[in-house]
Design a protein around this motif. Sequence first.
Motif, short mmCIF file in Angstrom:
data_model
loop_
_atom_site.label_atom_id
_atom_site.label_comp_id
_atom_site.label_asym_id
_atom_site.label_seq_id
_atom_site.Cartn_x
_atom_site.Cartn_y
_atom_site.Cartn_z
N UNK A 1 46.30 24.68 47.39
CA UNK A 1 47.12 23.52 47.74
C UNK A 1 48.59 23.84 47.56
N UNK A 2 48.90 24.75 46.65
CA UNK A 2 50.27 25.18 46.43
C UNK A 2 50.26 26.57 45.81
N UNK A 3 51.42 27.22 45.86
CA UNK A 3 51.53 28.59 45.39
C UNK A 3 52.75 28.73 44.49
N UNK A 4 52.59 29.47 43.40
CA UNK A 4 53.70 29.83 42.51
C UNK A 4 53.96 31.32 42.67
N UNK A 5 55.21 31.68 42.97
CA UNK A 5 55.60 33.08 43.14
C UNK A 5 56.58 33.43 42.02
N UNK A 6 56.19 34.35 41.17
CA UNK A 6 57.04 34.80 40.07
C UNK A 6 57.61 36.18 40.40
N UNK A 7 58.92 36.35 40.23
CA UNK A 7 59.57 37.63 40.50
C UNK A 7 60.51 37.97 39.36
N UNK A 8 60.37 39.16 38.82
CA UNK A 8 61.34 39.67 37.85
C UNK A 8 62.58 40.16 38.59
N UNK A 9 63.74 39.76 38.12
CA UNK A 9 64.98 40.13 38.80
C UNK A 9 65.15 41.64 38.90
N UNK A 10 66.05 42.08 39.79
CA UNK A 10 66.32 43.50 39.96
C UNK A 10 67.05 44.10 38.77
N UNK A 11 67.14 45.41 38.78
CA UNK A 11 67.80 46.13 37.68
C UNK A 11 69.25 45.69 37.54
N UNK A 12 69.62 45.28 36.33
CA UNK A 12 70.98 44.82 36.07
C UNK A 12 71.87 45.99 35.68
N UNK A 13 73.18 45.72 35.62
CA UNK A 13 74.11 46.76 35.16
C UNK A 13 73.78 47.20 33.74
N UNK A 14 73.43 46.23 32.89
CA UNK A 14 73.08 46.59 31.51
C UNK A 14 71.85 47.49 31.47
N UNK A 15 70.82 47.13 32.22
CA UNK A 15 69.61 47.95 32.23
C UNK A 15 69.91 49.34 32.77
N UNK A 16 70.71 49.39 33.81
CA UNK A 16 71.05 50.68 34.41
C UNK A 16 71.80 51.56 33.42
N UNK A 17 72.63 50.94 32.58
CA UNK A 17 73.43 51.67 31.59
C UNK A 17 72.77 51.72 30.23
N UNK A 18 71.47 51.38 30.16
CA UNK A 18 70.67 51.44 28.94
C UNK A 18 71.23 50.55 27.83
N UNK B 1 49.29 40.26 25.05
CA UNK B 1 49.77 41.36 25.91
C UNK B 1 51.25 41.67 25.69
N UNK B 2 51.68 41.69 24.44
CA UNK B 2 53.10 41.95 24.16
C UNK B 2 53.51 43.36 24.54
N UNK B 3 52.52 44.28 24.67
CA UNK B 3 52.87 45.67 24.98
C UNK B 3 52.78 45.97 26.47
N UNK B 4 52.57 44.94 27.29
CA UNK B 4 52.50 45.14 28.74
C UNK B 4 53.84 44.79 29.38
N UNK B 5 54.06 45.35 30.58
CA UNK B 5 55.32 45.13 31.26
C UNK B 5 55.12 44.36 32.56
N UNK B 6 56.09 43.55 32.92
CA UNK B 6 56.13 42.92 34.24
C UNK B 6 56.93 43.86 35.15
N UNK B 7 56.36 44.38 36.21
CA UNK B 7 57.09 45.31 37.08
C UNK B 7 58.31 44.65 37.72
N UNK B 8 59.37 45.41 37.83
CA UNK B 8 60.59 44.90 38.46
C UNK B 8 60.33 44.61 39.92
N UNK B 9 60.67 43.41 40.34
CA UNK B 9 60.77 42.99 41.74
C UNK B 9 59.45 42.81 42.48
N UNK B 10 58.29 43.04 41.84
CA UNK B 10 57.02 42.85 42.52
C UNK B 10 56.57 41.40 42.39
N UNK B 11 56.42 40.66 43.49
CA UNK B 11 56.00 39.25 43.38
C UNK B 11 54.60 39.11 42.79
#
Length: 526
Positions: free
Chosen positions: A266-283, A464-474
């Motif tokens: 009846x409805x859909x929820x789409x969750x997306x992790x944002x793209x790599x930020x400047x902070x992430x890129x610069x560790x 699941x604290x040790x699992x990751x949400x992949x960047x940008x994959x819906x």
Amino acid sequence: MPSLLFIVFCIGIIFEGNNAQLSSAAKLSQSVPGLITYPDSLDWQTNGVVTPVQDYLDISYMNAVVMVETIESLHAIATGTLQRGSIARVMDCCATNMTYGCIKSFGGICTYDDYPNVLGKCQTSACQPFASFDTVDEYYGLNDTALLQLTQKSTLFVGFYPPEQIFLRYKGGIFQETNCSKANTMYALQLVGYDNTQKGDLYWTAKNHWGEWKDWGESGYIRILRGANICGFGSLVYQPVVSAITTTAKSMPITTNSNANNHPPDSVLILVRHGTSDDEFNKRFSGWNDCDLSLLGQQQMSQTGRVLRQANLSIDICFTSLLKRASKSLFIIQEEIDHLWAPTYNIWRLNDRMLGNLTSFHQDRAESLFGQHQIRQWLTQPNLAPPPFSSPRTKDPRFAHLHRYSSFSSSTETLIDVHKRVQPFVYDQLLNHLHRRENVLLVTHADIIKTIIRLIHSHTPDYCHDHEIPISTPIIFQFSLDINSFYNAYYLSTTLFENNTDHPYQLFPTGFERIKTASQYSTHSL
């Protein structure tokens, strides 16, 4: 030393036999219109998605090297992780069929460490591929504008026909030889960017694979004059494409209600992790630091938007945080799917986790001060938090504009605190929109997505604290009013889990068939 006497593989047969699927976008340059402007310069190398120059003088390795390099870079753009791929495995397994299609048929490329040397015969069980692709776009006779557009997405496999002796003697500067012919040897290069000199001379930057042989080129690179199709540069181009992400990261399992497996949502929820930020890129640790979305992150979000557009998922309402890296990610997706008109709400409860004194801290320095184990404890244990700010957060200029729109005053957060912060949004807003049969697109931060998934299934904050949400994959959740529940969930990706073997949990619970979207993209149930 490379020689014209060696008969090389012609780039024109790179896809013959066992082809990777060619996408509908792979046409002549006239089908790639230049209706938008592009940055004055682009360098995928400085964006951290190009591996060091290889040392392969034997010209028989040429196509394998460049194909592997473009797949490495594509994987790094999609996941934020750069790994060196195994050229030896491609030489062993695709020696008689040196094509992208052959590479795909073996699951993609393995790491160099897993398969460093040519063995003389294909050892398919010697390694586990870490990166692949979905389709390959093939272009002929591209003009300057068309090449610019393709370069915004990823690096390219480009054919080049320079006079041999002139090419071998190249030491630097902009290559602009005009005495060229397709009767010359075809050299394959990895196109990694473009720029211009102080005098305004435009040029392409391409990567060769001769290492430090006789000090060739500019540290293994060559600059080629733009706009003149020098020596056929741009006349033959190949670009591997992924729908979303190929990754070896652990992925978060999502439970579902099997009683409604065949029920239309009846409805859909789409969750997306944002793209790599400047902070992430610069560790650096981000938290509530309002850092920008990096160029890499912008590319990731454009890719995500294309995936959603081809999946033909309609959007009724959008949510994101107050932080610009998430807001910009959502905007790029909306632009790609032509949904800039969709109502959009910036919610402070969707902000990233408050990390206290770790905010903006360089990860290497933090590890040297606190130790990797202690930092991991702060970030993964539900009742632990990083050290709070030494001064009041409300007086910190980094958060002044954020404070105006929220009642949040804590100087650090545990995962339990994040759980409590996000809960009112999920129960009071998100579920209400889903009950009204509205499809919701929510672009936010990894810890917030994990929290929403935990709340949906009544899991505790340590789940699941040790699992990751992949960047940008819906991540797609399907909701049914008949059972008043979510009943299915899947990652919208054709390659995300195909080579993912390092997780300790089953990714595809029994009872669900693989779902097909309205497009030809596959989706993977969890």
